[in-house]
Write a protein that holds these residues in place. Structure first.
Motif, short mmCIF file in Angstrom:
data_model
loop_
_atom_site.label_atom_id
_atom_site.label_comp_id
_atom_site.label_asym_id
_atom_site.label_seq_id
_atom_site.Cartn_x
_atom_site.Cartn_y
_atom_site.Cartn_z
N LEU A 1 0.83 -1.20 0.00
CA LEU A 1 0.00 0.00 0.00
C LEU A 1 0.87 1.25 0.00
O LEU A 1 1.91 1.30 0.67
CB LEU A 1 -0.90 0.02 1.25
CG LEU A 1 -1.84 -1.17 1.45
CD1 LEU A 1 -2.52 -1.06 2.82
CD2 LEU A 1 -2.87 -1.23 0.34
N GLU A 2 0.44 2.26 -0.74
CA GLU A 2 1.09 3.56 -0.73
C GLU A 2 0.05 4.62 -0.41
O GLU A 2 -1.05 4.62 -1.00
CB GLU A 2 1.74 3.87 -2.08
CG GLU A 2 2.94 2.98 -2.42
CD GLU A 2 4.12 3.21 -1.50
OE1 GLU A 2 4.24 4.34 -0.96
OE2 GLU A 2 4.91 2.26 -1.31
N LEU A 3 0.36 5.50 0.52
CA LEU A 3 -0.58 6.55 0.90
C LEU A 3 -0.71 7.59 -0.20
O LEU A 3 0.27 7.99 -0.82
CB LEU A 3 -0.12 7.23 2.18
CG LEU A 3 -0.33 6.46 3.49
CD1 LEU A 3 0.40 7.16 4.63
CD2 LEU A 3 -1.81 6.32 3.81
N ALA B 1 -2.09 11.62 -1.05
CA ALA B 1 -1.99 12.87 -0.30
C ALA B 1 -3.08 12.93 0.79
O ALA B 1 -2.83 13.37 1.92
CB ALA B 1 -2.12 14.06 -1.24
N ALA B 2 -4.29 12.46 0.45
CA ALA B 2 -5.37 12.43 1.43
C ALA B 2 -5.03 11.46 2.57
O ALA B 2 -5.30 11.73 3.74
CB ALA B 2 -6.68 12.02 0.77
N GLY B 3 -4.42 10.34 2.21
CA GLY B 3 -4.03 9.36 3.23
C GLY B 3 -2.97 9.90 4.16
O GLY B 3 -3.01 9.66 5.37
N ASP B 4 -2.00 10.65 3.61
CA ASP B 4 -0.96 11.27 4.45
C ASP B 4 -1.59 12.20 5.48
O ASP B 4 -1.21 12.21 6.66
CB ASP B 4 0.01 12.05 3.58
CG ASP B 4 1.13 11.19 3.03
OD1 ASP B 4 1.56 10.26 3.75
OD2 ASP B 4 1.57 11.43 1.91
N ARG B 5 -2.56 12.99 5.02
CA ARG B 5 -3.20 13.94 5.94
C ARG B 5 -4.04 13.22 6.98
O ARG B 5 -4.01 13.57 8.17
CB ARG B 5 -4.08 14.90 5.14
CG ARG B 5 -4.76 15.97 5.98
CD ARG B 5 -3.76 16.80 6.76
NE ARG B 5 -4.43 17.82 7.55
CZ ARG B 5 -3.84 18.51 8.52
NH1 ARG B 5 -2.56 18.27 8.82
NH2 ARG B 5 -4.50 19.44 9.18
N LEU B 6 -4.77 12.18 6.56
CA LEU B 6 -5.60 11.43 7.50
C LEU B 6 -4.73 10.72 8.54
O LEU B 6 -5.13 10.62 9.70
CB LEU B 6 -6.48 10.42 6.77
CG LEU B 6 -7.40 9.59 7.68
CD1 LEU B 6 -8.35 10.50 8.46
CD2 LEU B 6 -8.17 8.56 6.86
N LEU B 7 -3.56 10.24 8.14
CA LEU B 7 -2.68 9.56 9.09
C LEU B 7 -2.33 10.49 10.25
O LEU B 7 -2.38 10.10 11.42
CB LEU B 7 -1.41 9.08 8.38
CG LEU B 7 -0.36 8.40 9.27
CD1 LEU B 7 -0.96 7.17 9.96
CD2 LEU B 7 0.87 8.02 8.45
N LEU B 8 -2.00 11.72 9.93
CA LEU B 8 -1.68 12.70 10.98
C LEU B 8 -2.88 12.94 11.88
O LEU B 8 -2.78 12.91 13.12
CB LEU B 8 -1.22 14.01 10.34
CG LEU B 8 -0.96 15.18 11.30
CD1 LEU B 8 0.19 14.86 12.24
CD2 LEU B 8 -0.67 16.45 10.52
#
Length: 303
Positions: A57-59, A61-68
């Motif tokens: 899996l690769e995050l 941009a939305a995934g990067d923000r949701l992770l935070l």
């Protein structure tokens, strides 16, 4: 519909491992169930969170923000759970105390510990910090009691005297210094001190300025033990509270020499936002700490 916490936790695991199988195993669910939960999250947020590849899996941009954001939410929930636990087991009150490093290294933990058996219904949460940080958190309402050293800005707060704090030099055996040393004499040597945010370092800097002498602060560290370690290594002379220094320096064969300047004897303060009634949990703690200080003072005079 709001995302559930289990799905957010699964998302964080998947984002950190970049592997759906490992994320599902650590969440104790099947891979298809984990896939459905992540797909539901994407549907709820109307955004693709992962790019799915054969290698994992690769995050996005939305995934990067949701992770935070998800990490912040989960941390807040864990904090909430810990806070509510404080009120369990019959506790009727929770008091949060922040003590400066000097008090924590010398007498505050023992004084707090002797209070607890007398008041099992009061839960005490104790944390170490710099004096200035304790005052800031006290003003913001994050804590109930700040134990600080005089010299910080306590305007608008209610402050009571606590204990005395004598500063001392910590030196290797071979350094030629008298049994009681002045701060001016120490300025002829390289010094080892706490990081710049500490009240002690600011105090030393101000008195070096008054003496019109430069302070060669060669090493700055975060703890009393680290100061002693640097002194032991020959990097300079440390300045620490005497009682705390003796406990650490003895095992390193270091000399602990009282500083003769009048300002080297400092007053510790118990600070609250407002005046506290003696029949409240915080009032009972304040009274106990002041009695501990009075006993210690009487024992010092008798000795």
């Amino acid at each position: 519909m709001l995302p559930d916490l289990d799905s957010l936790a699964l998302f964080v695991k998947a984002a950190e491992t970049r592997n759906l199988t490992r994320a599902a195993e650590s969440s104790f669910i099947t891979v298809p169930a984990a896939s459905r939960r992540l797909s539901l999250l994407e549907h709820q947020f109307k955004a693709q969170l992962f790019e799915r590849h054969s290698r994992g899996l690769e995050l996005t941009a939305a995934g990067d923000r949701l992770l935070l954001l998800a990490r912040e939410v989960l941390a807040a929930v864990h904090h909430m759970r810990a806070e509510m636990t404080n009120y369990g087991a019959g506790h009727t009150a929770v008091l949060r105390i922040h003590g400066n490093t000097s008090a924590m290294a010398q007498f505050l933990p023992a004084d707090i510990a002797s209070f607890q058996p007398q008041h099992p219904d009061i839960r005490l949460v104790l944390e170490e910090c710099w004096s200035a940080d304790a005052i800031r958190k006290l003003r913001s309402g994050d804590i109930d009691l700040g134990v600080v050293v005089e010299g910080v800005d306590t305007a608008g707060l209610v402050c009571l005297p606590y204990r005395q704090d004598q500063l001392a030099a910590v030196a290797p055996p071979g350094v030629d210094l008298p049994a009681t040393v002045s701060f001016a004499d120490l300025l002829e040597h390289d010094l080892v001190g706490l990081e710049g945010g500490s009240t002690l370092t600011r105090l030393l800097e101000s008195h070096a300025t008054e003496l019109l002498k430069p302070m060669a602060l060669r090493v700055q560290v975060r703890s009393f033990e680290a100061v002693c370690r640097a002194v032991e290594a020959g990097l300079g002379i440390g300045v620490l509270p005497m009682q705390a220094a003796r406990g650490t320096a003895q095992s390193m064969n270091l000399r602990v020499l009282p500083i003769s300047d009048a300002w080297a004897s400092r007053q510790m303060l118990l600070c609250t936002r407002t005046a506290v009634a003696s029949d409240t949990p915080l009032g009972a703690l304040l009274g106990h700490l002041q009695r501990c200080a009075a006993r210690a003072g009487a024992e010092a005079v008798a000795a």
